[in-house]
Scaffold this active site. Sequence first.
Site, mmCIF file in Angstrom:
data_model
loop_
_atom_site.group_PDB
_atom_site.id
_atom_site.type_symbol
_atom_site.label_atom_id
_atom_site.label_comp_id
_atom_site.label_asym_id
_atom_site.label_seq_id
_atom_site.Cartn_x
_atom_site.Cartn_y
_atom_site.Cartn_z
ATOM 1 C CG HIS A 25 -6.752 -5.617 -7.484
ATOM 2 N ND1 HIS A 25 -7.754 -4.740 -7.818
ATOM 3 C CD2 HIS A 25 -6.155 -5.101 -6.380
ATOM 4 C CE1 HIS A 25 -7.770 -3.741 -6.950
ATOM 5 N NE2 HIS A 25 -6.815 -3.938 -6.072
ATOM 6 C CD GLU A 59 -2.807 -1.284 -0.004
ATOM 7 O OE1 GLU A 59 -2.906 -0.306 -0.765
ATOM 8 O OE2 GLU A 59 -3.402 -2.349 -0.213
#
Length: 597
Positions: free
Chosen positions: A437, A351
Amino acid sequence: MRPTTPGRVHRRVATGSALVTVAAAAVLGMQAGPAAAAPRPHGDPGQLPAKTSAKEYKALVGQAKAEQDQTASQLKLGAKVGLKVKTVVKDQDGTTHTHYLRTYDGLPVLGGDLIVHRNKAGAIERVSQGVTHRLKVDTAPKTLASTKPATPKAKGSQAPRKVVWMNGDKPVLAWETVAGGTQKDGTPSRLHVITDATTGKKITQWQGIETGTGQSEYSGTVQLNTVNSGGYYYLQDNPRGGHTTYNLNGGTSGQGSVMTDTDDNWGDGTPYNAQTAGVDAAYGAGQTWDFYKTVFGRSGIRGDGVGAYSRVHYSSGYVNAFWDDGCFCMTYGDGQGNAQPLTELDVAGHEMTHGVTSNTAGLEYQGESGGLNEATSDIMATAIEFWSNNPSDPGDYLIGEKLNISGSGPLRYMDQPSKDGSSLDYWSPNAGNVDVHYSSGIANHFFYLLSEGSGSKVINGVRYDSPTADGQPVTGIGRDKAAAVWYKALTEEMRPSTDYADARRATLAAASALYGESSAEYASVANAWAGVNVGDRVGDPGDPGDPGDPGGTWAAGTAYNAGDVVTYDGVSYRCLQAHTAQPGWTPPNVPALWERV
């Protein structure tokens, strides 16, 4: 970084002309062209990133800002076109790579980013840009008032702003609206919607939220930096830019409260102690900071020495974690039943790397560039996990392996991404239409092949067996070198619209600079990309139809994309930058656009 539902139309960017770049090159007396780095038969250690302190970084940015108007004039971008410095990357040999945002008549130009590469003396050597249209638009059409969208009512929305959209066939005046609120899974929404200001039709959209001594749950007993004040210890890491960990306590907005303790012994290693998630978050932030600082000389996510902050215990039963540029912060949910916080080390590294990407290449979170954005976070998270060398969480090529969110193991597998049931092992023309993703699997697979090579092996007790698209073996160069290639490509070569063909170009340019074009490392980069069906192996023209494969005889008026191969006078050439061929722009005459193969 959530796994969501799932396969690209290969973007053949038909640029109207490359006159801006070529004209600027002629004036400056440099090699004509935006993307072609000078061939390097041998590597140069000076091309590694310099260790830059926050003070030095701010000085580099300050100098670039002072010169940005002069740079725009040198490049002859047009009277109404301006440049704004985004970031500066410096190599050990003094070379600098300055990322600029473009403006037109005072309006932001989305898709107009460019990178100016200067030598140690400050002279411009080359310019990298994805689009070379002549920038000219009517900024006050009669339809402007009637096409302006309404401001979304959801909390956190932003009123429409006027922009120039430069990622299509030609620049257009547009409205950018940001819709707030929350997504279906509870993740905050920052949905950017681009609308044509002349016709009122939607052009595109993308999501701005990128998902993906204490007793930690996942990393064992770890050392933490804290601040003692007024009889309490605060989970604040001043040596690492002041990174602070906050407890949202089930909330979904604001910072929450700083995590505190009375004896400086944090958590108990279980999710039932509220401090445990804070320990993992603080540890992950610290390891990510140390990795980028030690390995690449980068002082924090932006390079300016300022730490982001982390928020734990977001919402209730929230099975995700996300990075938000708006707050410059990381946020973690507690998982199903609030019993499995998403604070594992590789999740934290993933992240926070979204923040690094945002402040360098700025890869758009859609299409192939979105897949590359996600893959960059997986790649660097993996490098961070191995570098940390924590026996409680040994390095592996699995993402989120300790979370077991879906009940069937890791979120993603880098050696063979399709093992998760949705990710792509290889590039195909549909890759840009797949959830980011899952299209990230192509670059994840590339990185594994480049690091470890193909075939079966056991690393840190985990068995891997990585196939290739063409059935041929790939020899790895080692994780450290592979990460160095990717980081250099990310920070010095990639731009917001970079797709897989351009990522191949960028990593080959990085490998050439670091190790030389005749090196085994350079060959392995090309071969690893061929292993995921992007371009050719070294010395192999490949099969027609793949990115980088032969595309017939060169012809004026034809739109070429980076990686395309053509023949001219019986010689094969590979395209280095997307463009539409103009009369006289034959491959031998424009070495900035073509290289002989």
